[in-house]
Design an enzyme around this catalytic site. Structure first.
Site, PDB file in Angstrom:
ATOM      1  N   HIS A  62     -18.212   5.952 -19.070  1.00 49.44           N
ATOM      2  CA  HIS A  62     -18.845   7.031 -18.305  1.00 49.44           C
ATOM      3  C   HIS A  62     -18.599   6.905 -16.804  1.00 49.44           C
ATOM      4  O   HIS A  62     -18.526   7.904 -16.105  1.00 49.44           O
ATOM      5  CB  HIS A  62     -20.352   7.072 -18.593  1.00 49.44           C
ATOM      6  CG  HIS A  62     -21.047   5.762 -18.395  1.00 49.44           C
ATOM      7  ND1 HIS A  62     -20.850   4.680 -19.237  1.00 49.44           N
ATOM      8  CD2 HIS A  62     -21.923   5.335 -17.448  1.00 49.44           C
ATOM      9  CE1 HIS A  62     -21.585   3.670 -18.824  1.00 49.44           C
ATOM     10  NE2 HIS A  62     -22.234   4.026 -17.737  1.00 49.44           N
ATOM     11  N   HIS A  67       4.738  -9.998 -10.560  1.00 53.21           N
ATOM     12  CA  HIS A  67       4.526 -11.403 -10.935  1.00 53.21           C
ATOM     13  C   HIS A  67       4.037 -11.573 -12.374  1.00 53.21           C
ATOM     14  O   HIS A  67       4.406 -12.540 -13.033  1.00 53.21           O
ATOM     15  CB  HIS A  67       3.496 -12.052 -10.010  1.00 53.21           C
ATOM     16  CG  HIS A  67       4.023 -12.340  -8.644  1.00 53.21           C
ATOM     17  ND1 HIS A  67       3.611 -13.413  -7.885  1.00 53.21           N
ATOM     18  CD2 HIS A  67       4.932 -11.677  -7.877  1.00 53.21           C
ATOM     19  CE1 HIS A  67       4.241 -13.417  -6.718  1.00 53.21           C
ATOM     20  NE2 HIS A  67       5.046 -12.349  -6.690  1.00 53.21           N
TER      21      HIS A  67
HETATM   22  O1  LIG Z   1     -23.662   2.666 -15.835  1.00 57.72           O
HETATM   23  P1  LIG Z   1     -24.159   1.279 -16.119  1.00 57.72           P
HETATM   24  O2  LIG Z   1     -24.490   1.089 -17.553  1.00 57.72           O
HETATM   25  O3  LIG Z   1     -25.286   0.873 -15.209  1.00 57.72           O
HETATM   26  O4  LIG Z   1     -23.004   0.273 -15.757  1.00 57.72           O
HETATM   27  C1  LIG Z   1     -21.776   0.345 -16.428  1.00 57.72           C
HETATM   28  C2  LIG Z   1     -20.692  -0.191 -15.557  1.00 57.72           C
HETATM   29  O5  LIG Z   1     -21.016  -1.501 -15.138  1.00 57.72           O
HETATM   30  C3  LIG Z   1     -19.961  -2.364 -15.457  1.00 57.72           C
HETATM   31  O6  LIG Z   1     -20.302  -3.117 -16.564  1.00 57.72           O
HETATM   32  C4  LIG Z   1     -18.778  -1.499 -15.768  1.00 57.72           C
HETATM   33  O7  LIG Z   1     -18.077  -1.282 -14.583  1.00 57.72           O
HETATM   34  C5  LIG Z   1     -19.383  -0.228 -16.252  1.00 57.72           C
HETATM   35  O8  LIG Z   1     -18.614   0.913 -15.925  1.00 57.72           O
END
Ligand SMILES: O=P(O)(O)OC[C@H]1O[C@@H](O)[C@H](O)[C@@H]1O
Length: 199
Positions: free
Chosen positions: A59, A148
């Site tokens: 999301h 790399h």
């Molecule tokens: O929207 P919430 O659930 O707070 O956080 C989700 C995000 O936090 C991290 O784990 C990831 O980047 C993920 O997109």
């Protein structure tokens, strides 16, 4: 001798890169007047080998995924979109795993996975044999991960970078060849470690 069609595609990709990313054959530092010009990487001479990109997001990355899909099309790539397709909360491992499986199986040439920070998806993708995922957050990290590490899966943190930078990272990452030589020896060692833990 190279195929004339390949040459034509190569020239088109170069024109698109220059038009949409403002890239010339010099690095941003060189364009800004730095004394040592750096040649930007050229596109792969065989575009048929890199045609399909698996792309996914949670999301937090959904909106950026929708922005980057037309960029892939403009650069001449097809893509497989594994979702998510709304801003409803989902779990990034589910989508990172799908992208990584497509890369690992060879159904996709490379993968792009976007979540809020890009870190969790990178961790997940690197659990899948054959995948070398790298999170890129600027021009240099994108270039380095290809040159790399021969990364075949790019992760992005949509909450950490802007749209313009994300587009530039994608283009640089797609067009930078692996450096080989001493880097090949190290990538071989990455693969050897992976083999120790896979049956
Ligand atoms: O929207 P919430 O659930 O707070 O956080 C989700 C995000 O936090 C991290 O784990 C990831 O980047 C993920 O997109």
């Amino acid at each position: 001798m190279s195929d004339p069609a390949d040459d034509e595609v190569h020239q088109i990709v170069q024109r698109v890169l220059k038009r949409y990313a403002g890239l010339s054959n010099q690095s941003p530092a060189a364009s800004a007047g730095a004394s040592t010009p750096v040649t930007l990487p050229q596109t792969d001479p065989n575009p048929t080998l890199r045609k399909v990109i698996a792309i996914g997001a949670d999301h937090g990355g959904f909106e950026l995924k929708e922005i980057l899909k037309p960029e892939l099309t403009a650069l001449g790539y097809d893509y497989i979109d594994v979702g998510t397709n709304t801003k409803d909360a989902v779990d990034y491992p589910d989508f990172a795993h799908e992208v990584a499986k497509l890369v690992s199986s060879g159904k996709a040439w490379r993968g792009v996975m976007i979540d809020g920070a890009g870190i969790g998806s990178c961790i997940v993708a690197n659990k899948v044999p054959g995948v070398r995922a790298g999170m890129a957050y600027d021009y240099s990290s994108a270039l380095n991960s290809r040159e790399h590490n021969d990364t075949n899966l790019l992760t992005l943190g949509a909450g950490l970078i802007g749209v313009a930078l994300a587009k530039q990272i994608l283009k640089v990452w797609l067009s930078t060849p692996f450096g080989g030589e001493r880097h090949q020896r190290r990538v071989n060692k990455i693969t050897a470690v992976e083999k120790l833990y896979t049956k």
